[in-house]
Design a protein around this motif. Structure first.
Motif, PDB file in Angstrom:
ATOM      1  N   LYS A  21       0.906  -1.232   0.039  1.00 30.58           N
ATOM      2  CA  LYS A  21      -0.001   0.079  -0.024  1.00 30.58           C
ATOM      3  C   LYS A  21       0.972   1.169   0.046  1.00 30.58           C
ATOM      4  O   LYS A  21       0.673   2.013  -0.749  1.00 30.58           O
ATOM      5  CB  LYS A  21      -1.053  -0.127   1.389  1.00 30.58           C
ATOM      6  CG  LYS A  21      -2.060  -1.010   1.093  1.00 30.58           C
ATOM      7  CD  LYS A  21      -3.245  -1.042   2.299  1.00 30.58           C
ATOM      8  CE  LYS A  21      -4.267  -1.591   1.998  1.00 30.58           C
ATOM      9  NZ  LYS A  21      -5.387  -1.209   0.695  1.00 30.58           N
ATOM     10  N   LYS A  23       3.822   1.447  -1.480  1.00 32.12           N
ATOM     11  CA  LYS A  23       4.508   1.678  -2.575  1.00 32.12           C
ATOM     12  C   LYS A  23       3.444   2.345  -3.494  1.00 32.12           C
ATOM     13  O   LYS A  23       3.784   3.025  -4.195  1.00 32.12           O
ATOM     14  CB  LYS A  23       4.810   0.108  -3.124  1.00 32.12           C
ATOM     15  CG  LYS A  23       5.483   0.148  -4.361  1.00 32.12           C
ATOM     16  CD  LYS A  23       5.760  -1.430  -4.683  1.00 32.12           C
ATOM     17  CE  LYS A  23       6.329  -1.511  -6.208  1.00 32.12           C
ATOM     18  NZ  LYS A  23       6.835  -2.932  -6.502  1.00 32.12           N
ATOM     19  N   ARG A  24       2.185   1.992  -3.622  1.00 29.60           N
ATOM     20  CA  ARG A  24       0.993   2.545  -4.416  1.00 29.60           C
ATOM     21  C   ARG A  24       0.923   3.950  -3.989  1.00 29.60           C
ATOM     22  O   ARG A  24       0.797   4.630  -4.999  1.00 29.60           O
ATOM     23  CB  ARG A  24      -0.133   1.486  -4.227  1.00 29.60           C
ATOM     24  CG  ARG A  24      -0.972   1.678  -5.395  1.00 29.60           C
ATOM     25  CD  ARG A  24      -2.266   0.604  -5.385  1.00 29.60           C
ATOM     26  NE  ARG A  24      -1.761  -0.789  -5.206  1.00 29.60           N
ATOM     27  CZ  ARG A  24      -2.284  -1.373  -4.392  1.00 29.60           C
ATOM     28  NH1 ARG A  24      -3.104  -1.319  -3.528  1.00 29.60           N
ATOM     29  NH2 ARG A  24      -1.726  -2.801  -4.467  1.00 29.60           N
ATOM     30  N   ARG A  25       0.943   4.386  -2.817  1.00 24.12           N
ATOM     31  CA  ARG A  25       0.713   5.623  -2.383  1.00 24.12           C
ATOM     32  C   ARG A  25       1.714   6.519  -2.886  1.00 24.12           C
ATOM     33  O   ARG A  25       1.513   7.698  -3.240  1.00 24.12           O
ATOM     34  CB  ARG A  25       0.257   5.598  -0.834  1.00 24.12           C
ATOM     35  CG  ARG A  25       0.111   6.934  -0.462  1.00 24.12           C
ATOM     36  CD  ARG A  25      -1.230   7.615  -0.720  1.00 24.12           C
ATOM     37  NE  ARG A  25      -1.520   8.607  -0.076  1.00 24.12           N
ATOM     38  CZ  ARG A  25      -2.470   8.788   1.236  1.00 24.12           C
ATOM     39  NH1 ARG A  25      -2.667   7.652   1.598  1.00 24.12           N
ATOM     40  NH2 ARG A  25      -2.672   9.642   1.599  1.00 24.12           N
ATOM     41  N   ALA A  27       3.825   5.982  -5.072  1.00 26.05           N
ATOM     42  CA  ALA A  27       4.089   6.045  -6.567  1.00 26.05           C
ATOM     43  C   ALA A  27       3.187   7.184  -7.184  1.00 26.05           C
ATOM     44  O   ALA A  27       3.373   7.857  -8.178  1.00 26.05           O
ATOM     45  CB  ALA A  27       3.432   4.848  -7.185  1.00 26.05           C
ATOM     46  N   ASP A  28       2.165   7.564  -6.347  1.00 22.78           N
ATOM     47  CA  ASP A  28       1.189   8.778  -7.242  1.00 22.78           C
ATOM     48  C   ASP A  28       1.661  10.095  -6.441  1.00 22.78           C
ATOM     49  O   ASP A  28       0.937  11.202  -6.658  1.00 22.78           O
ATOM     50  CB  ASP A  28      -0.279   8.628  -6.329  1.00 22.78           C
ATOM     51  CG  ASP A  28      -1.001   7.356  -7.247  1.00 22.78           C
ATOM     52  OD1 ASP A  28      -0.487   6.992  -8.241  1.00 22.78           O
ATOM     53  OD2 ASP A  28      -1.832   6.843  -6.390  1.00 22.78           O
TER      54      ASP A  28
END
Length: 77
Positions: A21, A23-25, A27-28
């Motif tokens: 999670k 990593k995903r956050r 990335a934005d």
């Protein structure tokens, strides 16, 4: 802690979800932005620093908090 630094609540999640999670956050986000990650997973003290090193993010601070840990991460380039 700066007023504009968000806290991403990852409490209650177990490995590997906090890292996935985060990593995903991250990335934005833009390079240089800061994000607090708040976790209760005991493995996060190993996983989050390893993730930051592998992904090129900078772990600025690690703090023990009630029931877990909080990590201040600066988004890498």
């Amino acid at each position: 802690m700066g007023e504009t630094t968000e806290i991403y609540d990852l409490r209650g999640l177990n490995c590997p979800l906090p890292v996935l999670k985060a990593k995903r956050r991250l990335a934005d986000m833009s390079s240089g932005e800061l994000l607090w990650l708040e976790t209760t997973d005991p493995l996060a003290v190993i996983d989050i620093p390893a993730f930051c090193q592998e992904a090129g993010h900078r772990l600025i601070e690690t703090t023990a908090v009630s029931g877990g840990h909080r990590f201040l991460v600066e988004r890498g380039s």
